[in-house]
Enzyme design. Structure first.
Site, mmCIF file in Angstrom:
data_model
loop_
_atom_site.group_PDB
_atom_site.id
_atom_site.type_symbol
_atom_site.label_atom_id
_atom_site.label_comp_id
_atom_site.label_asym_id
_atom_site.label_seq_id
_atom_site.Cartn_x
_atom_site.Cartn_y
_atom_site.Cartn_z
ATOM 1 N N ASP A 71 24.990 -24.404 -6.935
ATOM 2 C CA ASP A 71 25.607 -23.691 -5.821
ATOM 3 C C ASP A 71 25.217 -22.220 -5.742
ATOM 4 O O ASP A 71 25.774 -21.486 -4.956
ATOM 5 C CB ASP A 71 27.130 -23.820 -5.902
ATOM 6 C CG ASP A 71 27.678 -23.263 -7.201
ATOM 7 O OD1 ASP A 71 26.892 -23.059 -8.124
ATOM 8 O OD2 ASP A 71 28.893 -23.046 -7.290
ATOM 9 N N GLU A 72 24.263 -21.780 -6.544
ATOM 10 C CA GLU A 72 23.877 -20.375 -6.492
ATOM 11 C C GLU A 72 22.366 -20.259 -6.302
ATOM 12 O O GLU A 72 21.617 -21.102 -6.793
ATOM 13 C CB GLU A 72 24.256 -19.657 -7.804
ATOM 14 C CG GLU A 72 25.732 -19.610 -8.060
ATOM 15 C CD GLU A 72 26.062 -18.913 -9.378
ATOM 16 O OE1 GLU A 72 25.241 -18.117 -9.853
ATOM 17 O OE2 GLU A 72 27.144 -19.179 -9.919
ATOM 18 N N ASP A 100 26.295 -17.217 -3.411
ATOM 19 C CA ASP A 100 27.157 -18.067 -4.243
ATOM 20 C C ASP A 100 28.078 -18.837 -3.309
ATOM 21 O O ASP A 100 28.826 -18.250 -2.535
ATOM 22 C CB ASP A 100 27.970 -17.160 -5.182
ATOM 23 C CG ASP A 100 28.769 -17.960 -6.194
ATOM 24 O OD1 ASP A 100 28.843 -19.197 -6.037
ATOM 25 O OD2 ASP A 100 29.323 -17.353 -7.124
#
Lengths: 104, 413
Positions: free
Chosen positions: B105-106, B9
Site C-alpha cells: 500500500d505504499e 500511503d
C-alpha cells in the site's frame, strides 16, 4: 442511500476494441435499452465498489453503469438501503494447551 | 540536484478496500483480521471507528475484542487488495516511470524531470483522483528525499498532503520522535534514548563519526536520514531485484513438539524453498532456520551446506538437524521457517561438483524436477511425501503458490 444492483448487460464489442453497453436486465427481470453511452474511465460507485464506468442514457435519464475486472460483474446504483452491517460475533481465545493431537 | 519525491500511503488499506466493497462496514467499528483457527488471529487493519476505540494494528483478536466488544471482524481478501494495489500503481505511473513500491500500500514516486514536476500540485491531483476513481483515500508526503517524503505521509492522516521543504523541515521534521524515522526500530531507539537522543533533530545534530562508532555503517545512514541528506534513488518500476535468499515460514495450526511433526513441517517448507530455488536458477550454500516457541521467543540459526545445492533432499536434513540441535524437549514450536542463502547461479553449480555421487544427485534432481512439473499441472498437493500424512492439518498447505513476496528492505533485499 443506495445499494449496488448487479445487472446482466448486452454488450457490443466493436472492431476498434471498445465496449458499448446496449441494454441492461434489472434484478426483477425488466429490460432497459441504453440509447447512448459514454465511457468515463475508472470511477468509485455511489453504492459500493469502484470500476470502469459508462454514463448511460436510459429512458431519458443519465445513469452510471459499472464493471469490475476483478469480479467480472456489472452493477448500477439502485435505490434503497445497503445491506446492514454484520453482527459482532463472540470470540473465545483458544489456548494451545486445550489442543489434543490426533490419535496415531 | 534538487529532487521532487512523493511518498503515497494508502490509509488503512485493507479496511478501506473492505469498506468500499461493503459500505455498511463504514458505520461500525471493523477490522480485517487473520483466521484465529489457523492462529493468524491478529488485527491487520482497522477503520477509524475501531481506531477510536483503541484497536491497534498487530494486536491479537482477543485484545481488540476486549477494547471494543462490538468489533466486526472481516477475513482478508488478498486478491482484491492486490488488484487495487496494482491499479493504484498504474495511476502513479501516469506521472513518472520511477515508481518504487514499499509493501502493498505504499509507493515512492520521483517526479524530477517529469512534465508535471510540481510536487504539491501532483500530490493533490493524485489524492483527488484516488478518491473519485477508486473511492480510497491516501496521505502523501512531498519532499526532496525518500526518507522525509515517507515521514511526511505519516504526519497528517488520512486523506492529506504534507509538504516538507528546505524552508520548513526544521519545524516539521526535527521535533518528531527519532522512532518515526525509517530504520529506527525499538532496539536502535533504545540505544538512542540511552544517549539522550529523543528527536530527529537531536539525531541530525550528532557527528556522523560518533554515530558510526556506536552503530557501525548504519550510523552513517541514520545521520543522513535524519539530516535529509539521503540520496537513495527511487527505483524504476518493474526493475528486477537480484535475489539474495529464498525462504518460507509458517505458523503451524498447533504447536509442534514431536519430532515427526517438526520433520513434516520442515520438509513441507523446504520443498517450496528448493522448488523456488530451481525456478530462480540458483543454488544455496547456507541453510538458515527460524523458530518461535509458544512464548513468542524466537531465534535463528544457520549452518553451511556440505555442497551448493538446490535439492530438497539435501537442504531438508540439514535444516532438520539445525532444528533438532536447538530444540529443547518440553519446548513447543509455534512457527517455523527455512531459508536458503548465500546463493550462487546454477551454472556454477555444474562446474563445482566433481563428486562420486554425482550420478545419484542427478537422479534426485530429475525426480524433484518431475514433481515440480506435476505440481504445477495438478496443484501443490497432487504429490506429497509420506511424512506429511502424520498430521494433515499441519501440512495441507500449498506453500509455494501461497507465497507472496513481502516488502524488501530499504537498502535492497
Amino acid at each position: 442511500m443506495s445499494r449496488p444492483v448487479f445487472v446482466s448487460v448486452r454488450l457490443e464489442m466493436t472492431s476498434s476494441g471498445t465496449r458499448r453497453p446496449l441494454e441492461v436486465t434489472w434484478e426483477d427481470g425488466r429490460v432497459f435499452e441504453i440509447t447512448s453511452s459514454s465511457y468515463l474511465g475508472r470511477r468509485a460507485a455511489r453504492s459500493a465498489g469502484s470500476g470502469e464506468c459508462w454514463l448511460c442514457r436510459i429512458e431519458g435519464q443519465e445513469v452510471p453503469l459499472y464493471f469490475s475486472s476483478l469480479t467480472g460483474r456489472w452493477w448500477m446504483d439502485g435505490k434503497g438501503d445497503p445491506e446492514p452491517p454484520p453482527r459482532p460475533q463472540g470470540y473465545r481465545r483458544v489456548k494451545d494447551r486445550d489442543y489434543k493431537p490426533p490419535e496415531r | 540536484m534538487h529532487r521532487t519525491i512523493l511518498h503515497v500511503d494508502q490509509n488503512a488499506f485493507y479496511a478501506s478496500v473492505e469498506m468500499l466493497a461493503r459500505p455498511a462496514l463504514r458505520t461500525v467499528p471493523c477490522a480485517v483480521a487473520g483466521d484465529p483457527v489457523n492462529r493468524h488471529g491478529i488485527v491487520l487493519a482497522k477503520n477509524q471507528l475501531a481506531k477510536k476505540a483503541g484497536v491497534q494494528t498487530g494486536e491479537a483478536i482477543w485484545e481488540a475484542k476486549q477494547k471494543c466488544p462490538g468489533l466486526i471482524l472481516v477475513p482478508p481478501d488478498y486478491p482484491r487488495y492486490i488488484h487495487y494495489s496494482r491499479l493504484a500503481r498504474e495511476l502513479y505511473r501516469q506521472y513518472t516511470d520511477r515508481v518504487e513500491p514499499f509493501g502493498i500500500d505504499e509507493c515512492w514516486l520521483d517526479l524530477t524531470g517529469c512534465p508535471k514536476d510540481d510536487g504539491f500540485a501532483v500530490a493533490e491531483e493524485i489524492r483527488e483522483r484516488m478518491k473519485t476513481e477508486f473511492g480510497l483515500t491516501v496521505s502523501i508526503g512531498v519532499s526532496w528525499n525518500k526518507i522525509y517524503a515517507k515521514l511526511g505521509s505519516d504526519l497528517k492522516k488520512p486523506d492529506a498532503t504534507t509538504l516538507i521543504t528546505p524552508a520548513n523541515y526544521r519545524e516539521l521534521v526535527f521535533p518528531q520522535p527519532a522512532k518515526s524515522l525509517l530504520y529506527v526500530g525499538s532496539s536502535t531507539n533504545r540505544k538512542l534514548r540511552r544517549m539522550g537522543v529523543r528527536t530527529i533533530g537531536q539525531l541530525a545534530g550528532l557527528e556522523p563519526s560518533f554515530l558510526r562508532s556506536i552503530f557501525g555503517v548504519v550510523g552513517l545512514s541514520l545521520h543522513a536520514f535524519a539530516a535529509g541528506l539521503d540520496q537513495t534513488p527511487v527505483a524504476r518500476y518493474g526493475r528486477e531485484v537480484p535475489i539474495k535468499s529464498v525462504g518460507n515460514s509458517i505458523t503451524a495450526r498447533h504447536d509442534l513438539y514431536t519430532e515427526s511433526d517438526i520433520k513434516a513441517v520442515t520438509y513441507m517448507l523446504t520443498e517450496s524453498v528448493a522448488s523456488r530455488l530451481r525456478d530462480a536458477g540458483m543454488a544455496a550454500r547456507t541453510v538458515q532456520i527460524y523458530m518461535r516457541d509458544y512464548q513468542l521467543y524466537n531465534f535463528e540459526r544457520q549452518a553451511p551446506l556440505p555442497q551448493p545445492t538446490q535439492l530438497c533432499s539435501e537442504i531438508a536434513p540439514a535444516a532438520l538437524r539445525l532444528i533438532m540441535d536447538n530444540f529443547r524437549p518440553g519446548q513447543w514450536i509455534r512457527s517455523l521457517g527455512v531459508r536458503a542463502s548465500r546463493l550462487i547461479p546454477e551454472s556454477r553449480l555444474n562446474q563445482e561438483t566433481y563428486l562420486p555421487d554425482e550420478k545419484q544427485r542427478e537422479a534426485v534432481w530429475r525426480l524433484e524436477d518431475t514433481i515440480d512439473t506435476l505440481r504445477s499441472r495438478y496443484g501443490g498437493l497432487a504429490v506429497r511425501r509420506g511424512i506429511s500424512m502424520v498430521d494433515r492439518s499441519l501440512t495441507e498447505h500449498d506453500i509455494k503458490s501461497e507465497n507472496v513476496i513481502h516488502p524488501v528492505g530499504f537498502f535492497g533485499p
